[in-house]
Write a protein that holds these residues in place. Structure first.
Motif, short mmCIF file in Angstrom:
data_model
loop_
_atom_site.label_atom_id
_atom_site.label_comp_id
_atom_site.label_asym_id
_atom_site.label_seq_id
_atom_site.Cartn_x
_atom_site.Cartn_y
_atom_site.Cartn_z
N GLU A 174 27.16 46.17 -8.58
CA GLU A 174 26.12 45.35 -7.61
C GLU A 174 27.11 44.71 -6.41
O GLU A 174 26.94 44.75 -5.28
CB GLU A 174 25.27 44.28 -8.26
N GLU A 175 27.95 44.13 -6.82
CA GLU A 175 29.10 43.48 -5.91
C GLU A 175 29.81 44.52 -5.01
O GLU A 175 30.01 44.29 -4.12
CB GLU A 175 30.10 42.74 -6.80
N LEU A 176 30.18 45.60 -5.53
CA LEU A 176 30.69 46.74 -4.79
C LEU A 176 29.59 47.21 -3.78
O LEU A 176 30.07 47.59 -2.80
CB LEU A 176 31.06 47.81 -5.85
N LYS A 177 28.44 47.36 -4.08
CA LYS A 177 27.21 47.89 -3.37
C LYS A 177 27.32 46.60 -2.01
O LYS A 177 27.18 47.13 -1.09
CB LYS A 177 26.03 47.88 -3.99
N LYS A 178 27.07 45.48 -2.46
CA LYS A 178 27.27 44.53 -1.42
C LYS A 178 28.54 44.50 -0.27
O LYS A 178 28.41 44.55 0.72
CB LYS A 178 27.18 42.95 -1.99
N SER A 179 29.59 44.75 -1.14
CA SER A 179 30.73 45.04 -0.06
C SER A 179 30.79 46.21 0.62
O SER A 179 31.06 46.02 1.77
CB SER A 179 31.72 45.06 -1.03
N ALA A 180 30.29 47.36 0.09
CA ALA A 180 30.11 48.36 1.10
C ALA A 180 29.06 48.21 2.23
O ALA A 180 29.31 48.65 3.24
CB ALA A 180 29.65 49.58 0.15
N SER A 181 28.00 47.40 1.77
CA SER A 181 26.95 47.00 2.97
C SER A 181 27.94 46.24 4.08
O SER A 181 27.43 46.42 5.19
CB SER A 181 25.85 46.45 2.57
N TYR A 182 28.82 45.32 3.54
CA TYR A 182 29.35 44.34 4.65
C TYR A 182 30.35 45.35 5.57
O TYR A 182 30.50 44.91 6.67
CB TYR A 182 30.16 43.14 4.12
N GLU A 183 31.18 46.19 4.84
CA GLU A 183 31.96 47.09 5.56
C GLU A 183 31.09 47.99 6.50
O GLU A 183 31.50 48.08 7.66
CB GLU A 183 32.76 47.97 4.60
N LYS A 184 30.02 48.42 6.33
CA LYS A 184 29.12 49.32 7.01
C LYS A 184 28.72 48.55 8.44
O LYS A 184 28.80 48.95 9.45
CB LYS A 184 27.94 49.60 6.66
#
Length: 76
Positions: A33-43
């Motif tokens: 879940e934390e990795l998914k959040k991080s990926a959305s911030y990067e997008k």
């Protein structure tokens, strides 16, 4: 007696090995879940950066820090 010493030395290593090999689904889900959040911030960052790159002037692209530093070194 030797067998007891050997077994006593092997047991802690075996316990550590088994403790490190267990699967913790709750922790893995949390990390996912934390990795998914991080990926959305990067997008979002990439999208905003592309918008900013559109407004760069051609002059800013021509002068890079590498060019300035190499000219400074040659001038000394």
């Amino acid at each position: 007696m030797k067998r007891f010493i050997v077994f006593g030395m092997m047991l802690p290593g075996l316990l550590l090995l088994l403790a490190g090999c267990h699967s913790d689904k709750k922790q893995a889900d949390s990390i996912y879940e934390e990795l998914k959040k991080s990926a959305s911030y990067e997008k979002d960052f990439v999208a905003n950066q592309e918008k900013l790159d559109q407004y760069k002037s051609p002059c800013q692209n021509a002068i890079s820090p590498e060019t300035v530093s190499s000219q400074t070194i040659k001038g000394r």
